[in-house]
Design a protein around this motif. Sequence first.
Motif, PDB file in Angstrom:
ATOM      1  N   VAL A 130       9.609  -0.524  -6.439  1.00  7.62           N
ATOM      2  CA  VAL A 130       8.738   0.631  -6.806  1.00  7.62           C
ATOM      3  C   VAL A 130       9.290   2.016  -6.493  1.00  7.62           C
ATOM      4  N   VAL A 131      10.076   1.887  -5.046  1.00  9.34           N
ATOM      5  CA  VAL A 131      10.715   2.952  -4.697  1.00  9.34           C
ATOM      6  C   VAL A 131      11.802   3.358  -5.528  1.00  9.34           C
ATOM      7  N   MET A 132      12.714   2.508  -5.913  1.00 11.58           N
ATOM      8  CA  MET A 132      13.710   2.666  -6.668  1.00 11.58           C
ATOM      9  C   MET A 132      13.401   3.330  -8.145  1.00 11.58           C
ATOM     10  N   ALA A 133      12.352   2.700  -8.671  1.00 15.55           N
ATOM     11  CA  ALA A 133      11.804   3.164 -10.003  1.00 15.55           C
ATOM     12  C   ALA A 133      11.352   4.626  -9.640  1.00 15.55           C
ATOM     13  N   HIS A 134      10.660   5.013  -8.575  1.00 18.09           N
ATOM     14  CA  HIS A 134      10.253   6.364  -8.539  1.00 18.09           C
ATOM     15  C   HIS A 134      11.323   7.203  -8.289  1.00 18.09           C
ATOM     16  N   LEU A 135      12.262   6.874  -7.715  1.00 17.88           N
ATOM     17  CA  LEU A 135      13.543   7.956  -7.369  1.00 17.88           C
ATOM     18  C   LEU A 135      14.093   8.067  -8.566  1.00 17.88           C
ATOM     19  N   LYS A 136      14.208   7.128  -9.358  1.00 16.88           N
ATOM     20  CA  LYS A 136      15.273   7.255 -10.625  1.00 16.88           C
ATOM     21  C   LYS A 136      14.138   7.969 -11.693  1.00 16.88           C
ATOM     22  N   THR A 137      12.910   8.006 -11.584  1.00 14.88           N
ATOM     23  CA  THR A 137      12.146   8.423 -12.362  1.00 14.88           C
ATOM     24  C   THR A 137      12.456  10.245 -12.471  1.00 14.88           C
ATOM     25  N   PRO A 177      -0.697  -5.751   1.434  1.00 19.44           N
ATOM     26  CA  PRO A 177       0.180  -6.094   2.859  1.00 19.44           C
ATOM     27  C   PRO A 177       1.436  -5.748   2.593  1.00 19.44           C
ATOM     28  N   GLN A 178       2.205  -5.866   1.476  1.00 21.37           N
ATOM     29  CA  GLN A 178       3.754  -5.740   1.274  1.00 21.37           C
ATOM     30  C   GLN A 178       3.768  -4.251   1.599  1.00 21.37           C
ATOM     31  N   PHE A 179       3.047  -3.370   0.988  1.00 19.47           N
ATOM     32  CA  PHE A 179       3.014  -1.786   1.277  1.00 19.47           C
ATOM     33  C   PHE A 179       3.073  -1.463   2.654  1.00 19.47           C
ATOM     34  N   LEU A 180       2.141  -1.918   3.479  1.00 18.71           N
ATOM     35  CA  LEU A 180       2.542  -1.585   4.813  1.00 18.71           C
ATOM     36  C   LEU A 180       3.545  -2.019   5.345  1.00 18.71           C
ATOM     37  N   GLU A 181       3.784  -3.271   5.127  1.00 18.07           N
ATOM     38  CA  GLU A 181       4.918  -4.056   5.789  1.00 18.07           C
ATOM     39  C   GLU A 181       6.164  -3.034   5.379  1.00 18.07           C
ATOM     40  N   PHE A 182       6.353  -2.564   4.006  1.00 12.69           N
ATOM     41  CA  PHE A 182       7.359  -1.962   3.666  1.00 12.69           C
ATOM     42  C   PHE A 182       7.652  -0.370   4.373  1.00 12.69           C
ATOM     43  N   PHE A 183       6.251   0.158   4.416  1.00 13.93           N
ATOM     44  CA  PHE A 183       6.339   1.775   4.653  1.00 13.93           C
ATOM     45  C   PHE A 183       6.062   1.848   6.405  1.00 13.93           C
ATOM     46  N   PHE A 184       4.938   1.019   6.720  1.00 14.37           N
ATOM     47  CA  PHE A 184       4.447   1.197   7.986  1.00 14.37           C
ATOM     48  C   PHE A 184       4.395   0.038   8.832  1.00 14.37           C
ATOM     49  N   SER A 185       5.245  -0.508   9.322  1.00 11.54           N
ATOM     50  CA  SER A 185       5.197  -1.817  10.064  1.00 11.54           C
ATOM     51  C   SER A 185       4.603  -1.712  11.356  1.00 11.54           C
ATOM     52  N   SER A 186       4.307  -0.512  11.804  1.00 11.55           N
ATOM     53  CA  SER A 186       3.432  -0.572  13.232  1.00 11.55           C
ATOM     54  C   SER A 186       1.877  -0.727  12.583  1.00 11.55           C
ATOM     55  N   SER A 231      -1.884   6.512 -11.572  1.00 11.14           N
ATOM     56  CA  SER A 231      -2.472   5.098 -11.849  1.00 11.14           C
ATOM     57  C   SER A 231      -1.384   4.175 -11.454  1.00 11.14           C
ATOM     58  N   PRO A 232      -0.234   4.354 -11.904  1.00 12.63           N
ATOM     59  CA  PRO A 232       0.667   3.214 -11.337  1.00 12.63           C
ATOM     60  C   PRO A 232       0.637   2.892  -9.858  1.00 12.63           C
ATOM     61  N   TRP A 233       0.712   4.241  -9.183  1.00 13.83           N
ATOM     62  CA  TRP A 233       0.773   3.657  -7.665  1.00 13.83           C
ATOM     63  C   TRP A 233      -0.527   3.145  -7.172  1.00 13.83           C
ATOM     64  N   LYS A 234      -1.623   3.556  -7.725  1.00 11.93           N
ATOM     65  CA  LYS A 234      -2.839   2.886  -7.164  1.00 11.93           C
ATOM     66  C   LYS A 234      -2.946   1.585  -7.384  1.00 11.93           C
ATOM     67  N   GLU A 235      -2.289   1.284  -8.899  1.00 12.81           N
ATOM     68  CA  GLU A 235      -2.559  -0.272  -9.123  1.00 12.81           C
ATOM     69  C   GLU A 235      -1.592  -1.071  -8.323  1.00 12.81           C
ATOM     70  N   VAL A 236      -0.297  -0.687  -7.987  1.00 13.41           N
ATOM     71  CA  VAL A 236       0.666  -1.282  -7.232  1.00 13.41           C
ATOM     72  C   VAL A 236       0.309  -1.441  -5.864  1.00 13.41           C
ATOM     73  N   ILE A 237      -0.157  -0.453  -5.302  1.00 10.38           N
ATOM     74  CA  ILE A 237      -0.765  -0.610  -3.908  1.00 10.38           C
ATOM     75  C   ILE A 237      -1.922  -1.518  -3.723  1.00 10.38           C
ATOM     76  N   GLU A 238      -2.772  -1.676  -4.864  1.00 12.62           N
ATOM     77  CA  GLU A 238      -3.887  -2.656  -4.750  1.00 12.62           C
ATOM     78  C   GLU A 238      -3.353  -4.183  -4.782  1.00 12.62           C
ATOM     79  N   ALA A 239      -2.355  -4.270  -5.617  1.00 15.15           N
ATOM     80  CA  ALA A 239      -1.620  -5.480  -6.040  1.00 15.15           C
ATOM     81  C   ALA A 239      -0.981  -6.003  -4.824  1.00 15.15           C
ATOM     82  N   TYR A 240      -0.309  -5.034  -4.100  1.00 14.88           N
ATOM     83  CA  TYR A 240       0.512  -5.422  -2.897  1.00 14.88           C
ATOM     84  C   TYR A 240       0.183  -4.717  -1.747  1.00 14.88           C
TER      85      TYR A 240
END
Length: 329
Positions: free
Chosen positions: A167-174, A21-30, A10-19
Amino acid sequence: MTEQRTDYDSPWKEVIEAYFPQFLEFFFSSAYTVIDWTRPYEFLDTELQQLEPDAEIGKLLVDKVAKVWLLDGAEAWVLVHVEVQGRYDTEFAKRMYTYNYRLFDRHQQRVISLAVLADERPNWRPSSYGYELGGCRVSLEFPAAKILDYEAQWESLEQNTNPFAVVVMAHLKTKATQQNPESRLQWKVSLVRSLYERGYSRDDVLQLFRFIDWIMVLPEALARGFKEVVKSYEEADRMRYVTSIERLAIEEGIEQGIEQGIEQGIVQASRNYIIQFLQIRFGEVPSSIVDVINGINDSGILRSLFTRAIVMNSLAEFQQVLDEVVPGE
């Protein structure tokens, strides 16, 4: 504390929907650079359910499909898979291929398939699927971002204002603190503090706070202490974010109206949080320390003591702090 208690879906689904464009810019610039972000995009939540009516290709924890417009004016589909199960999945690449061709067949639109691998296996990196038979060849190659790779880029993440750096920092530390709740508390506090320091808008702080709070599950006693720390940050910055502060207060059964005696309840709760936290970290707490804590009536001092207790390495260090705060005891 076990990983079964952590909800990643649920958290990943929600944050992807909220951001998105930023999701694609961060992980998949192409992919990000070929999309026309001046035109609206649309999430199609029911698409994947329609693609697998018989559940024959399994179920990922996080799947998102978005309809976008490209810079060349054409329509396209972005198919995002976030694999966070932490298990080796021999069918993952095949599933990527199956979803891709089914979407294309259904809508006759080009499909961009993307994968975020948020598992714990460093050598598991599926990025293609195909087969050849009787002179016929079919294949799919898809970009895959591996969350574990960002561990080596921690300093860059700290400087990056894209929400998915947090998001990545929180996931890694979790993942890293599955068996260490005290360390998880320290990282959770640190990440929340960084939200105030990155210059995010009020809405961004709330959204990212929600993600961090959602996945970084704490035992009850530490969770209560975390709430006290968050309160102290927001009060220090003269901020009052309803979805965090007031929600936390409601969870503790504290309603607005200090004039009706609520302040005393906060003081007593704060004393209990500190004592419980010290017991979790160091075992039995000397009665001399307990007596001093129970004698403090200032909620501000109690919140400060709890914050200091998080970074203390021993009861002796905490005793020194206590002596400074309450001299003569």
